[in-house]
Design a protein around this motif. Structure first.
Motif, PDB file in Angstrom:
ATOM      1  N   GLN A  98       0.700  -1.151   0.227  1.00  0.00           N
ATOM      2  CA  GLN A  98      -0.143  -0.260  -0.102  1.00  0.00           C
ATOM      3  C   GLN A  98       0.496   1.302  -0.081  1.00  0.00           C
ATOM      4  O   GLN A  98       0.691   2.094  -0.520  1.00  0.00           O
ATOM      5  N   VAL A  99       1.850   1.142   0.642  1.00  0.00           N
ATOM      6  CA  VAL A  99       2.942   2.242   0.588  1.00  0.00           C
ATOM      7  C   VAL A  99       3.462   2.450  -0.587  1.00  0.00           C
ATOM      8  O   VAL A  99       3.693   3.652  -0.444  1.00  0.00           O
ATOM      9  N   ILE A 100       4.013   1.346  -0.520  1.00  0.00           N
ATOM     10  CA  ILE A 100       4.334   2.148  -2.370  1.00  0.00           C
ATOM     11  C   ILE A 100       3.844   2.164  -3.868  1.00  0.00           C
ATOM     12  O   ILE A 100       4.017   3.252  -4.308  1.00  0.00           O
ATOM     13  N   GLY A 101       2.659   1.351  -3.731  1.00  0.00           N
ATOM     14  CA  GLY A 101       1.687   1.972  -4.343  1.00  0.00           C
ATOM     15  C   GLY A 101       1.214   3.847  -4.066  1.00  0.00           C
ATOM     16  O   GLY A 101       1.138   4.559  -4.910  1.00  0.00           O
ATOM     17  N   LYS A 102       1.233   4.724  -2.833  1.00  0.00           N
ATOM     18  CA  LYS A 102       0.602   5.586  -2.694  1.00  0.00           C
ATOM     19  C   LYS A 102       2.323   6.203  -2.808  1.00  0.00           C
ATOM     20  O   LYS A 102       2.166   7.179  -3.668  1.00  0.00           O
ATOM     21  N   SER A 142      11.268  16.537  -2.717  1.00  0.00           N
ATOM     22  CA  SER A 142      10.075  17.795  -1.947  1.00  0.00           C
ATOM     23  C   SER A 142       8.892  16.939  -1.358  1.00  0.00           C
ATOM     24  O   SER A 142       8.417  17.032  -1.175  1.00  0.00           O
ATOM     25  N   LYS A 143       8.672  16.168  -3.111  1.00  0.00           N
ATOM     26  CA  LYS A 143       7.071  15.413  -2.242  1.00  0.00           C
ATOM     27  C   LYS A 143       6.308  14.365  -2.026  1.00  0.00           C
ATOM     28  O   LYS A 143       6.281  14.396  -1.271  1.00  0.00           O
ATOM     29  N   VAL A 144       7.624  14.241  -1.615  1.00  0.00           N
ATOM     30  CA  VAL A 144       8.446  12.801  -0.805  1.00  0.00           C
ATOM     31  C   VAL A 144       8.449  13.417   0.714  1.00  0.00           C
ATOM     32  O   VAL A 144       7.526  12.744   1.745  1.00  0.00           O
ATOM     33  N   ALA A 145       8.424  14.718   0.808  1.00  0.00           N
ATOM     34  CA  ALA A 145       8.539  15.040   1.880  1.00  0.00           C
ATOM     35  C   ALA A 145       7.842  15.903   3.013  1.00  0.00           C
ATOM     36  O   ALA A 145       7.013  15.742   4.251  1.00  0.00           O
ATOM     37  N   VAL A 146       7.078  16.649   2.036  1.00  0.00           N
ATOM     38  CA  VAL A 146       5.916  16.761   2.548  1.00  0.00           C
ATOM     39  C   VAL A 146       4.901  16.325   2.546  1.00  0.00           C
ATOM     40  O   VAL A 146       3.972  16.459   3.508  1.00  0.00           O
ATOM     41  N   ASN A 147       5.017  15.102   2.259  1.00  0.00           N
ATOM     42  CA  ASN A 147       3.781  13.582   1.953  1.00  0.00           C
ATOM     43  C   ASN A 147       4.022  13.199   3.224  1.00  0.00           C
ATOM     44  O   ASN A 147       2.965  11.566   3.069  1.00  0.00           O
ATOM     45  N   ALA A 148       4.879  12.850   3.812  1.00  0.00           N
ATOM     46  CA  ALA A 148       5.631  11.747   4.407  1.00  0.00           C
ATOM     47  C   ALA A 148       4.591  10.845   5.776  1.00  0.00           C
ATOM     48  O   ALA A 148       4.939  10.108   6.062  1.00  0.00           O
ATOM     49  N   PRO A 149       3.740  12.139   6.190  1.00  0.00           N
ATOM     50  CA  PRO A 149       2.829  11.482   7.423  1.00  0.00           C
ATOM     51  C   PRO A 149       1.908  10.581   6.648  1.00  0.00           C
ATOM     52  O   PRO A 149       1.716   9.659   7.476  1.00  0.00           O
ATOM     53  N   ALA A 150       1.598  10.156   5.603  1.00  0.00           N
ATOM     54  CA  ALA A 150       1.617   9.726   4.722  1.00  0.00           C
ATOM     55  C   ALA A 150       1.209   8.068   4.217  1.00  0.00           C
ATOM     56  O   ALA A 150       0.904   7.728   3.144  1.00  0.00           O
TER      57      ALA A 150
END
Length: 648
Positions: A98-102, A142-150
């Motif tokens: 699921q995490v890889i999919g996100k 940056s995209k990954v860092a911003v969405n880190a909580p998810a």
């Protein structure tokens, strides 16, 4: 019955002795225990502390920064750039799929990278980090860092990777790095532990591979606390490694860029050697390739394109390719005869267009012949029969020895991949390798650089530089290591008769500057910069008697792979040699018409240290040269605007 006082006193004495004995034994035991405890707690404290720490502290290696590579003027040829990657810790991620999919919705994840990560997850422990994506840009991070909580279990990391800002211009010289493979480890008896760091990069080919020992540096280390299951709890301390040495090469980036561009789409090579110290100012092989593709991981399709190309872009033709030197070898034959005192400058040989040797006819390139020719004319007009006759007088052993003396048939010690030795054969070689007796026809063929004779463009440049200076010049690629100048390749005198060298040089001058010289159309007319040269055309096929009778098929009418190789060697200025240049164009046809213009243009670029004035060229060439200069200038400007080719 009461015991007498005497008996009581005796019994008391016995009891006292037993008590003392027992007490002494107890005291001794306590003392021994105390001594043992002191030994364990004080004398052996460090050892047991280490044993305890080994159960909770691990030492992990830290990759050092790789040494950077520069040209002679400080221009960057290879440097380290921050490399962003994404790692995942499976146990922290929970539902890994699921995490890889996100994550794949945010940044591009190639299917092969995902499959590789899944394999590593299945094989490894759930708390060990696995790389999901590498070589990412700052926008993706940056995209990954911003969405880190998810994205539980996902962590962006930064490391160093190799960048080659000159792209394909230095691919064959510098080479490239890549991750350590099982094959790399199998070649080493005791691999350095640093090579087992995941995705650690080492030199694969070229200078990167040959000077891996100096460029790699030494590893650092960090101590981390782990629990009983091996999970990292915290970092205790770290000691950074020692970076690899910075290397400065003798090459000139601007000249190398020009040489590579001047070769264009030909399958060709050019070498420019400094006649003062042996520095290799340019060493270009075409076509080339972008080494950054290999660092990032080249695709199967791209790699197949390189390997299937008949022009062999992966091969370094400057040092790896060996070719019959053709008529560029005639200076060797003539100098061998001069040193033996067998000819003089006025001696002539009659050329009717062929020479009969042992019942076989050896032809001159000019079917009608050159008539009576002396040494100067034989070089100027490249008469083959003159050298057939000369070689029979000199003998192959003397010719081979002179070739070795001038740098042919010798492997030059350069930190580049697959440096070839070439071949300057003699009687012993043929007997030892072929198991056959040397024939006079072999000598005749060798006299004009055909038959078994083989040389690389590097060797031809060395030969030309030695002829121009009379010194034992050696090619030098490394200029300095961490700012420390490396030994020069200037060399001592070859011990050759200067008058003999002068006669050979005069013949080379006539080739380029006499109207009847084979290189006259590609001369330099600027005062003080005239050059001496020699063209060569080496056959790659046999011409039958029937074909000669019907007329030899022109190169342009043959399939590309059956056409002659085109060669040219030169040095300039003639009176004070500064540079020697060698050029080969595979299956290019005539040396004077194809290779000579390239050699002249590259020579002028070296002499002027940049774009030469049009007045240095013959008037008939200036329009074409101006168009060429404008085109190359546009290409350089376009390339400079490309951020991927930043030449800091």
């Amino acid at each position: 019955m009461r015991r007498s006082p005497k008996d009581q006193e005796g019994a008391h004495r016995k009891l006292s002795r037993r008590a003392l004995l027992l007490g002494g034994m107890q005291l001794g035991l306590v003392g021994a225990l105390a001594a043992r405890m002191r030994y364990l707690q004080i004398d052996q404290a460090d050892q047991f502390r280490l044993l305890a720490e080994e159960n909770r502290i691990n030492i992990r290696l830290l990759a050092p920064a790789r040494g950077e590579i520069f040209d002679r003027n400080g221009r960057v040829l290879a440097h380290n750039s921050p490399s962003y990657r994404i790692i995942i810790v499976p146990e922290d991620a929970g539902d890994v799929e699921q995490v890889i999919g996100k994550l794949s919705e945010l940044i591009p994840l190639p299917p092969e990278d995902i499959e590789r990560a899944r394999t590593e997850i299945r094989r490894g422990r759930p708390f060990l980090p696995i790389t999901l994506a590498d070589q990412l840009n700052w926008e993706d991070i940056s995209k990954v860092a911003v969405n880190a909580p998810a994205l539980p279990g996902i962590t962006p990391e930064v490391g160093l990777t190799r960048i080659y800002p000159q792209l394909d211009d230095f691919a064959h010289v510098v080479g490239y790095v890549g991750p350590v493979s099982d094959y790399d480890l199998s070649k080493l008896e005791a691999p350095d532990p640093i090579l087992r760091i995941p995705r650690f990069q080492i030199g694969k080919v070229g200078f990167e591979a040959k000077r891996e020992d100096i460029l790699r540096g030494t590893a650092g280390a960090k101590r981390i606390e782990v629990n009983a299951g091996g999970r990292v709890m915290r970092e205790l301390d770290r000691k950074e490694g020692q970076a690899g040495a910075d290397m400065q090469l003798a090459v000139d980036t601007e000249l190398q860029n020009y040489a590579q561009a001047r070769l264009g789409k030909e399958s060709a090579a050019v070498v420019v050697m400094d006649c003062e110290n042996g520095d290799l100012r340019a060493i270009a092989s075409a076509p080339s390739f972008d080494p950054n593709q290999f660092v990032r991981g080249i695709s199967v399709a791209d790699y197949r394109m390189l390997t299937d190309d008949p022009y062999r872009p992966l091969a370094n033709k400057t040092v790896q390719g060996t070719y019959p030197p053709g008529s560029t070898f005639k200076m060797v034959t003539s100098l061998a005869a001069l040193e033996e005192g067998l000819i003089g400058p006025e001696d002539t040989v009659y050329c009717p267009g062929h020479l009969e040797v042992s019942g076989r006819r050896f032809h001159c390139w000019k079917r009608a012949g050159h008539g009576h020719v002396d040494l100067n004319t034989s070089l100027k007009q490249s008469c083959d029969v003159y050298y057939y006759d000369l070689a029979i007088k000199v003998g192959i052993d003397k010719i081979s020895a002179m070739a070795n003396r001038l740098g042919l048939g010798v492997r030059h010690d350069l930190p580049m991949s697959a440096v070839a030795s070439g071949l300057a054969p003699n009687r012993d070689w043929k007997s030892r390798v072929k198991g056959q007796e040397w024939l006079v026809g072999d000598t005749v063929n060798a006299s004009i650089g055909q038959g078994f004779m083989l040389a690389s463009p590097l060797q031809l440049a060395v030969m030309t530089a030695r002829l121009a200076t009379g010194r034992d010049l050696s090619p030098r690629l490394i200029k300095s290591i961490d700012g420390i100048e490396q030994p020069s390749g200037a060399g001592e005198s070859l011990g050759l008769n200067e008058n003999n060298l002068r006669m050979v040089r005069r013949g080379m001058y006539s080739v380029s500057n006499d109207r009847r010289g084979t290189g006259y159309r590609s001369r330099i007319i600027a005062e003080g910069m005239r050059m001496g040269g020699k063209s060569g055309t080496s056959q790659v096929r046999n011409i039958t008697a029937a074909e000669r009778a019907a007329g030899v098929i022109r190169n342009k009418d043959l399939p590309w792979e059956r056409r002659d190789h085109a060669l040219y060697v030169c040095f300039a200025p003639f009176d004070d040699p500064k540079f020697a240049v060698s050029v080969i164009v595979e299956h290019g046809g005539g040396g004077s018409s194809v290779a000579a213009p390239i050699a002249r243009d590259v020579m002028l670029q070296a002499l002027y240290d940049g774009t030469p004035p049009l007045e240095a060229y013959p008037k008939g060439d200036r329009k074409r040269i101006k168009a060429q200069q404008d085109r190359l200038a546009r290409e350089r400007a376009k390339r400079a605007e490309n951020p991927d080719s930043d030449r800091a």
